[in-house]
Design an enzyme around this catalytic site. Structure first.
Site, short mmCIF file in Angstrom:
data_model
loop_
_atom_site.label_atom_id
_atom_site.label_comp_id
_atom_site.label_asym_id
_atom_site.label_seq_id
_atom_site.Cartn_x
_atom_site.Cartn_y
_atom_site.Cartn_z
N LYS A 170 -19.10 -8.34 -53.02
CA LYS A 170 -18.07 -8.85 -52.11
C LYS A 170 -18.43 -10.27 -51.66
CE LYS A 170 -16.89 -4.22 -50.70
NZ LYS A 170 -17.18 -3.08 -49.85
N GLN A 203 -19.66 -1.20 -44.36
CA GLN A 203 -19.88 -0.57 -45.66
C GLN A 203 -20.24 0.90 -45.46
OE1 GLN A 203 -19.47 -2.24 -48.70
NE2 GLN A 203 -19.68 -0.19 -49.56
N ASP A 236 -10.25 -3.21 -44.56
CA ASP A 236 -10.28 -2.00 -45.39
C ASP A 236 -8.98 -1.19 -45.20
OD1 ASP A 236 -12.38 -1.62 -47.12
OD2 ASP A 236 -13.76 -0.86 -45.59
#
Ligand code: NAD
Length: 299
Positions: A54, A98, A123
Site C-alpha cells: 500500500k 491493518q 476501507d
C-alpha cells in the site's frame, strides 16, 4: 470455446491512472495532496507485506503515505488514542487499521474500526459507510467488491438486468457486493454455508462471484455456460501455491470470462484503496470549503 481471461493487472493500472489524475486535480483545485495513514499492530508477516504494498502504491501515485507501526502489546486504549489523533489531523485524509489485530485486542476490532472518522474510513467498514451503501448513497465502499464492479465496467460486461450469484456473505466482500450489484440493477442471490443445492443456484448466475475462501468449491458443473466468473478467493494450498475458490482449468472451458488466482481481482484491491483515498480527500476538501463559505470566508 475457452473463456476470456480477465487479468487484474491491466484493470488495476487503469484504476491507478484514474487515482493519479484525481491526485493532480486535488492539487490544482484545493492545493491539497491526499494523505493515507496505515496503522499496523504487531509483526504479522502477511500484514507487513500488504502494508508495504500500500505504501509503495501511494508513492507511485503521489499520495502521501505514513505507516504507524505499533508493538504487539499495544492496548486497545493506546490504539484508540492514536486513531483520535489521526482523526483530528487535517493532513490525513484516509486511515486504515491493518487486520487482523493481535490476539489480545482482536475481540475489540469492531470498536477500534468504528472509532475511525467515517469520512476517513477508506476501507469502507464503518457502520455509517455501510449504511450509506445499503440506502443507495455510497460514500466510501470496501475496496475488493468495488474493484469487482470496476473490473466488470472496464471489461465492458453488462450488469444491468443480469442474474448475479455471490457465494459468500461476509461484511467485506459478499454483503457490500450484493448492494453494489443491486444498485446497478442486477438480480442478486447470495449463497452461504446454509444454502441448499449450491450448484443449482450457482448455475443461475450470468455473473458468478466466488468469495468463500474454500479452494476448489466452484466446479465446472456449477457454472452457467458463457457466465462471467469472478474468483475473489485466495487460498494457500502449499507454502508457495495460492489458488482461488474456482477450479480454474475446468471452469475456463465453460465460462465466457473468468479471473485467475493469483493475478485476478486481488490486484484491484490496492488500486481501489488509492481511489478511496482520493475520494475521501475530495469529500473533506469540499466539506471544508462549504464550511468556509458558511462562515463568510472566515476559515
Ligand atoms: P469469510 O470467511 O469472512 O466469509 C466466507 C463466506 O463464504 C461466508 O459467508 C460463508 O458462509 C461462505 N462459505 C464458506 N464455505 C462455503 C460453502 N462451502 N458453501 C457456501 N458458502 C460458503 O471470508 P472473506 O473475508 O469474505 O473472504 C473470502 C475469500 O476472499 C478468502 O479466500 C479471502 O482470502 C478472499 N479475499 C480476497 C481479497 C482480495 O482479493 N484482495 C479481499 C478479501 C477477501
Amino acid at each position: 470455446m475457452t473463456a476470456k481471461i480477465l487479468y487484474g493487472k491491466e484493470f488495476a493500472e487503469k484504476i491507478k491512472e484514474s487515482a493519479r489524475q484525481g491526485v493532480e486535480e486535488l492539487k490544482k483545485k484545493f492545493g491539497v495532496t491526499p494523505g493515507l495513514t496505515v496503522i499496523i499492530v504487531g509483526e504479522n508477516p502477511a500484514s507487513q507485506v500488504y502494508v508495504r504494498n500500500k505504501h509503495k502504491t501511494c508513492a507511485e501515485l503521489g499520495i502521501i503515505s505514513q505507516v504507524v507501526a505499533l508493538p504487539e502489546d499495544t492496548t486497545k486504549e493506546a490504539l484508540l488514542a492514536k486513531i483520535d489523533e489521526l482523526n483530528a489531523d487535517k493532513n490525513i485524509h484516509g486511515i486504515l487499521v491493518q487486520l487482523p489485530l493481535p490476539a489480545a485486542i482482536k475481540a475489540h476490532s469492531d470498536e477500534i474500526l468504528n472509532r475511525i472518522d467515517p469520512r476517513k474510513d477508506v476501507d469502507g467498514f464503518h457502520p455509517v459507510n455501510v449504511g450509506k451503501l445499503v440506502i443507495g448513497t455510497p460514500a466510501l465502499v470496501p475496496c475488493t467488491p468495488a474493484g469487482c464492479i470496476e473490473m466488470l465496467d472496464l471489461a465492458g460486461i453488462e450488469i444491468d438486468g443480469k442474474r448475479a450469484v455471490i457465494i459468500g456473505r461476509s461484511n467485506i466482500v459478499g454483503k457490500p457486493l450484493l448492494h453494489l450489484l443491486m444498485a446497478r440493477h442486477a438480480t442478486v442471490t447470495v449463497c452461504h454455508t446454509h444454502t441448499k443445492n449450491l450448484a443449482e443456484v450457482a448455475r443461475e448466475g450470468e455473473i458468478l462471484v466466488a468469495a468463500s475462501g474454500k479452494a476448489g468449491l466452484v466446479t465446472a458443473d456449477m457454472i452457467r455456460p458463457g457466465a462471467t466468473v469472478i474468483d475473489v478467493g485466495i487460498n494457500r494450498i502449499a507454502p508457495k501455491k495460492l489458488v482461488g475458490d474456482v477450479d480454474f482449468d475446468a471452469a475456463k472451458e465453460i465460462a465466457g470470462a473468468i479471473t485467475p488466482v493469483p493475478g485476478g481481482v486481488g490486484l484491484l484491491t490496492v488500486a481501489m484503496l488509492m481511489k478511496n483515498v482520493v475520494k475521501a480527500a475530495k469529500l473533506q476538501c469540499e466539506m471544508r470549503n462549504a464550511q468556509c463559505v458558511m462562515r463568510n470566508g472566515d476559515c
